[in-house]
Design a protein around this motif. Structure first.
Motif, PDB file in Angstrom:
ATOM      1  N   ASP A 135     -23.414   7.393   9.425  1.00 20.06           N
ATOM      2  CA  ASP A 135     -23.476   5.925   9.359  1.00 20.06           C
ATOM      3  C   ASP A 135     -22.220   5.300   9.965  1.00 20.06           C
ATOM      4  O   ASP A 135     -22.299   4.309  10.684  1.00 20.06           O
ATOM      5  N   MET A 136     -21.086   5.857   9.664  1.00 22.48           N
ATOM      6  CA  MET A 136     -19.824   5.323  10.175  1.00 22.48           C
ATOM      7  C   MET A 136     -19.728   5.473  11.691  1.00 22.48           C
ATOM      8  O   MET A 136     -19.214   4.584  12.372  1.00 22.48           O
ATOM      9  N   VAL A 137     -20.222   6.572  12.205  1.00 23.90           N
ATOM     10  CA  VAL A 137     -20.170   6.802  13.649  1.00 23.90           C
ATOM     11  C   VAL A 137     -20.964   5.728  14.387  1.00 23.90           C
ATOM     12  O   VAL A 137     -20.593   5.310  15.479  1.00 23.90           O
ATOM     13  N   SER A 138     -22.019   5.217  13.772  1.00 25.09           N
ATOM     14  CA  SER A 138     -22.853   4.203  14.423  1.00 25.09           C
ATOM     15  C   SER A 138     -22.085   2.923  14.737  1.00 25.09           C
ATOM     16  O   SER A 138     -22.422   2.211  15.669  1.00 25.09           O
ATOM     17  N   TYR A 139     -21.049   2.612  13.969  1.00 26.06           N
ATOM     18  CA  TYR A 139     -20.222   1.439  14.272  1.00 26.06           C
ATOM     19  C   TYR A 139     -18.788   1.825  14.643  1.00 26.06           C
ATOM     20  O   TYR A 139     -17.882   0.994  14.615  1.00 26.06           O
ATOM     21  N   GLY A 140     -18.588   3.083  15.014  1.00 21.83           N
ATOM     22  CA  GLY A 140     -17.276   3.536  15.480  1.00 21.83           C
ATOM     23  C   GLY A 140     -16.234   3.515  14.398  1.00 21.83           C
ATOM     24  O   GLY A 140     -15.119   3.043  14.592  1.00 21.83           O
ATOM     25  N   GLY A 141     -16.571   4.066  13.235  1.00 22.16           N
ATOM     26  CA  GLY A 141     -15.646   4.022  12.105  1.00 22.16           C
ATOM     27  C   GLY A 141     -15.410   5.367  11.452  1.00 22.16           C
ATOM     28  O   GLY A 141     -16.206   6.286  11.578  1.00 22.16           O
ATOM     29  N   PHE A 142     -14.270   5.456  10.767  1.00 26.60           N
ATOM     30  CA  PHE A 142     -13.943   6.600   9.923  1.00 26.60           C
ATOM     31  C   PHE A 142     -12.928   6.142   8.883  1.00 26.60           C
ATOM     32  O   PHE A 142     -12.320   5.078   9.026  1.00 26.60           O
ATOM     33  N   GLU A 143     -12.768   6.929   7.840  1.00 31.57           N
ATOM     34  CA  GLU A 143     -11.855   6.580   6.750  1.00 31.57           C
ATOM     35  C   GLU A 143     -10.629   7.480   6.754  1.00 31.57           C
ATOM     36  O   GLU A 143     -10.728   8.663   7.066  1.00 31.57           O
ATOM     37  N   VAL A 144      -9.515   6.915   6.374  1.00 27.99           N
ATOM     38  CA  VAL A 144      -8.287   7.656   6.116  1.00 27.99           C
ATOM     39  C   VAL A 144      -7.943   7.353   4.667  1.00 27.99           C
ATOM     40  O   VAL A 144      -7.688   6.202   4.304  1.00 27.99           O
ATOM     41  N   ASN A 145      -7.972   8.393   3.822  1.00 29.35           N
ATOM     42  CA  ASN A 145      -7.806   8.216   2.378  1.00 29.35           C
ATOM     43  C   ASN A 145      -6.616   9.003   1.855  1.00 29.35           C
ATOM     44  O   ASN A 145      -6.226  10.016   2.419  1.00 29.35           O
ATOM     45  N   LEU A 146      -6.110   8.534   0.719  1.00 32.07           N
ATOM     46  CA  LEU A 146      -5.070   9.266   0.004  1.00 32.07           C
ATOM     47  C   LEU A 146      -5.696  10.515  -0.606  1.00 32.07           C
ATOM     48  O   LEU A 146      -6.835  10.474  -1.073  1.00 32.07           O
ATOM     49  N   ARG A 147      -4.966  11.592  -0.623  1.00 24.72           N
ATOM     50  CA  ARG A 147      -5.470  12.819  -1.265  1.00 24.72           C
ATOM     51  C   ARG A 147      -5.320  12.726  -2.739  1.00 24.72           C
ATOM     52  O   ARG A 147      -4.498  12.128  -3.291  1.00 24.72           O
TER      53      ARG A 147
ATOM     54  N   ILE B 278       0.843  -1.189   0.000  1.00 26.19           N
ATOM     55  CA  ILE B 278       0.000   0.000   0.000  1.00 26.19           C
ATOM     56  C   ILE B 278       0.883   1.245   0.000  1.00 26.19           C
ATOM     57  O   ILE B 278       2.089   1.168   0.247  1.00 26.19           O
ATOM     58  N   ALA B 279       0.282   2.387  -0.259  1.00 23.64           N
ATOM     59  CA  ALA B 279       1.018   3.648  -0.359  1.00 23.64           C
ATOM     60  C   ALA B 279       1.839   3.912   0.902  1.00 23.64           C
ATOM     61  O   ALA B 279       1.418   3.583   2.009  1.00 23.64           O
ATOM     62  N   LYS B 280       3.005   4.509   0.709  1.00 21.52           N
ATOM     63  CA  LYS B 280       3.922   4.759   1.828  1.00 21.52           C
ATOM     64  C   LYS B 280       3.301   5.610   2.921  1.00 21.52           C
ATOM     65  O   LYS B 280       3.463   5.312   4.109  1.00 21.52           O
ATOM     66  N   ASP B 281       2.597   6.678   2.547  1.00 20.41           N
ATOM     67  CA  ASP B 281       1.977   7.542   3.552  1.00 20.41           C
ATOM     68  C   ASP B 281       0.939   6.777   4.364  1.00 20.41           C
ATOM     69  O   ASP B 281       0.853   6.928   5.581  1.00 20.41           O
ATOM     70  N   LEU B 282       0.182   5.941   3.707  1.00 18.46           N
ATOM     71  CA  LEU B 282      -0.836   5.156   4.398  1.00 18.46           C
ATOM     72  C   LEU B 282      -0.183   4.136   5.332  1.00 18.46           C
ATOM     73  O   LEU B 282      -0.632   3.934   6.457  1.00 18.46           O
ATOM     74  N   GLN B 283       0.912   3.530   4.883  1.00 23.20           N
ATOM     75  CA  GLN B 283       1.623   2.567   5.724  1.00 23.20           C
ATOM     76  C   GLN B 283       2.215   3.252   6.960  1.00 23.20           C
ATOM     77  O   GLN B 283       2.149   2.717   8.066  1.00 23.20           O
ATOM     78  N   LYS B 284       2.771   4.445   6.779  1.00 24.59           N
ATOM     79  CA  LYS B 284       3.303   5.197   7.919  1.00 24.59           C
ATOM     80  C   LYS B 284       2.203   5.496   8.931  1.00 24.59           C
ATOM     81  O   LYS B 284       2.405   5.401  10.134  1.00 24.59           O
ATOM     82  N   PHE B 285       1.027   5.869   8.417  1.00 20.27           N
ATOM     83  CA  PHE B 285      -0.097   6.154   9.300  1.00 20.27           C
ATOM     84  C   PHE B 285      -0.507   4.909  10.084  1.00 20.27           C
ATOM     85  O   PHE B 285      -0.706   4.964  11.291  1.00 20.27           O
ATOM     86  N   ILE B 286      -0.632   3.778   9.415  1.00 16.45           N
ATOM     87  CA  ILE B 286      -1.024   2.527  10.078  1.00 16.45           C
ATOM     88  C   ILE B 286      -0.007   2.154  11.157  1.00 16.45           C
ATOM     89  O   ILE B 286      -0.379   1.770  12.263  1.00 16.45           O
ATOM     90  N   ASP B 287       1.262   2.281  10.838  1.00 15.35           N
ATOM     91  CA  ASP B 287       2.310   1.942  11.808  1.00 15.35           C
ATOM     92  C   ASP B 287       2.233   2.820  13.048  1.00 15.35           C
ATOM     93  O   ASP B 287       2.460   2.353  14.160  1.00 15.35           O
ATOM     94  N   ARG B 288       1.911   4.091  12.885  1.00 14.46           N
ATOM     95  CA  ARG B 288       1.861   5.014  14.010  1.00 14.46           C
ATOM     96  C   ARG B 288       0.545   4.927  14.776  1.00 14.46           C
ATOM     97  O   ARG B 288       0.521   4.906  15.999  1.00 14.46           O
ATOM     98  N   PHE B 289      -0.575   4.855  14.065  1.00 14.56           N
ATOM     99  CA  PHE B 289      -1.894   4.843  14.704  1.00 14.56           C
ATOM    100  C   PHE B 289      -2.207   3.474  15.318  1.00 14.56           C
ATOM    101  O   PHE B 289      -2.900   3.395  16.323  1.00 14.56           O
ATOM    102  N   GLU B 290      -1.728   2.414  14.705  1.00 13.30           N
ATOM    103  CA  GLU B 290      -1.930   1.036  15.155  1.00 13.30           C
ATOM    104  C   GLU B 290      -3.405   0.705  15.400  1.00 13.30           C
ATOM    105  O   GLU B 290      -3.786   0.340  16.512  1.00 13.30           O
ATOM    106  N   PRO B 291      -4.246   0.806  14.363  1.00 12.76           N
ATOM    107  CA  PRO B 291      -5.668   0.488  14.557  1.00 12.76           C
ATOM    108  C   PRO B 291      -5.872  -1.000  14.845  1.00 12.76           C
ATOM    109  O   PRO B 291      -5.188  -1.850  14.277  1.00 12.76           O
ATOM    110  N   ALA B 292      -6.797  -1.307  15.749  1.00  7.08           N
ATOM    111  CA  ALA B 292      -7.092  -2.704  16.096  1.00  7.08           C
ATOM    112  C   ALA B 292      -7.850  -3.389  14.957  1.00  7.08           C
ATOM    113  O   ALA B 292      -7.587  -4.551  14.648  1.00  7.08           O
ATOM    114  N   LYS B 293      -8.790  -2.677  14.345  1.00  5.16           N
ATOM    115  CA  LYS B 293      -9.583  -3.228  13.255  1.00  5.16           C
ATOM    116  C   LYS B 293      -9.619  -2.224  12.116  1.00  5.16           C
ATOM    117  O   LYS B 293     -10.001  -1.079  12.308  1.00  5.16           O
ATOM    118  N   PHE B 294      -9.214  -2.652  10.937  1.00  5.64           N
ATOM    119  CA  PHE B 294      -9.337  -1.778   9.773  1.00  5.64           C
ATOM    120  C   PHE B 294      -9.487  -2.616   8.515  1.00  5.64           C
ATOM    121  O   PHE B 294      -9.128  -3.786   8.481  1.00  5.64           O
TER     122      PHE B 294
END
Length: 80
Positions: free
Chosen positions: A68-80, A12-28
């Motif tokens: 809708d996303m808030v109802s299941y505790g979700g949000f998106e992180v997207n490439l610009r 996956i894109a480098k910026d997205l990978q850096k974000f995942i490594d730092r944020f460490e989401p439990a479910k995505f």
């Protein structure tokens, strides 16, 4: 830790990978344009933390969410 898309086996894109490594989401879920983070109990704090990471690391990402996303505790992180 590298995360690969199941269908293409491309990293996956480098910026997205850096974000995942730092944020460490439990479910995505990896999507075409980014990731969807799910199961967050404090959505406002999680979104603010995500924004802080993106700003601090100067990543080319943005955050989106809906009622809708808030109802299941979700949000998106997207490439610009």
């Amino acid at each position: 830790m590298k995360i690969y898309r199941m269908s293409t086996q491309k990293p996956i894109a480098k910026d997205l990978q850096k974000f995942i490594d730092r944020f460490e989401p439990a479910k995505f879920k990896i999507m075409r344009s980014g990731i969807e983070i799910r199961g967050v109990s404090n959505i406002h704090q999680a979104i603010q933390t995500a924004k802080d990471i993106i700003e601090k690391l100067k990543l080319n990402l943005n955050i989106s969410h809906s009622a809708d996303m808030v109802s299941y505790g979700g949000f998106e992180v997207n490439l610009r």
